[in-house]
Design an enzyme around this catalytic site. Sequence first.
Site, PDB file in Angstrom:
ATOM      1  N   ASP A 180       0.839  -1.202   0.000  1.00 22.39           N
ATOM      2  CA  ASP A 180       0.000   0.000   0.000  1.00 22.39           C
ATOM      3  C   ASP A 180       0.876   1.256   0.000  1.00 22.39           C
ATOM      4  O   ASP A 180       0.680   2.166  -0.807  1.00 22.39           O
ATOM      5  CB  ASP A 180      -0.901   0.034   1.237  1.00 22.39           C
ATOM      6  CG  ASP A 180      -2.016  -0.983   1.208  1.00 22.39           C
ATOM      7  OD1 ASP A 180      -2.699  -1.092   0.178  1.00 22.39           O
ATOM      8  OD2 ASP A 180      -2.207  -1.672   2.227  1.00 22.39           O
ATOM      9  N   THR A 228      -6.992  -3.880   1.784  1.00 22.09           N
ATOM     10  CA  THR A 228      -8.435  -3.627   1.871  1.00 22.09           C
ATOM     11  C   THR A 228      -9.093  -4.686   2.754  1.00 22.09           C
ATOM     12  O   THR A 228      -8.862  -5.874   2.595  1.00 22.09           O
ATOM     13  CB  THR A 228      -9.065  -3.639   0.471  1.00 22.09           C
ATOM     14  OG1 THR A 228      -8.420  -2.653  -0.308  1.00 22.09           O
ATOM     15  CG2 THR A 228     -10.540  -3.365   0.533  1.00 22.09           C
TER      16      THR A 228
END
Length: 131
Positions: free
Chosen positions: A47, A129
């Site tokens: 990320d 996520t």
Amino acid sequence: MLDVSTPESRMVCSFLREAAHLARRIQSGMALMGLTKSDFSPVTVADFAIQALAGKRLSEHFPGMLLLAEEDSRELTTTPEGKKILEVSVHFLSKILGEVTESQVCAWIDRGTAESGSCFWTLDPIDGTKG
């Protein structure tokens, strides 16, 4: 379908290939470490590294363009776990970009903290996520 006849489209396609390559390197390098944010959602090396790459590439090709993304560098500089994730992110980004510093990576990540404007790019979470 994306029209790759424009310089902007070619840059986007190049960035997407580069980001996918970076994600695969991180995965194959077993850099699966991450943090849990205050909202209990996970955030990983991928990320942070891919958001940094997006910030860098947008700065190079579209310096005035806003980037709205999910992460910022605060936890990377203030917690022991974050500092380790920053170190690993720098390691993987250096393999793609050549020598980079922690401060550069943090600045590229923080480019994604822009407020919405009339024209902007958005980066959805890459890896962490929570379903």
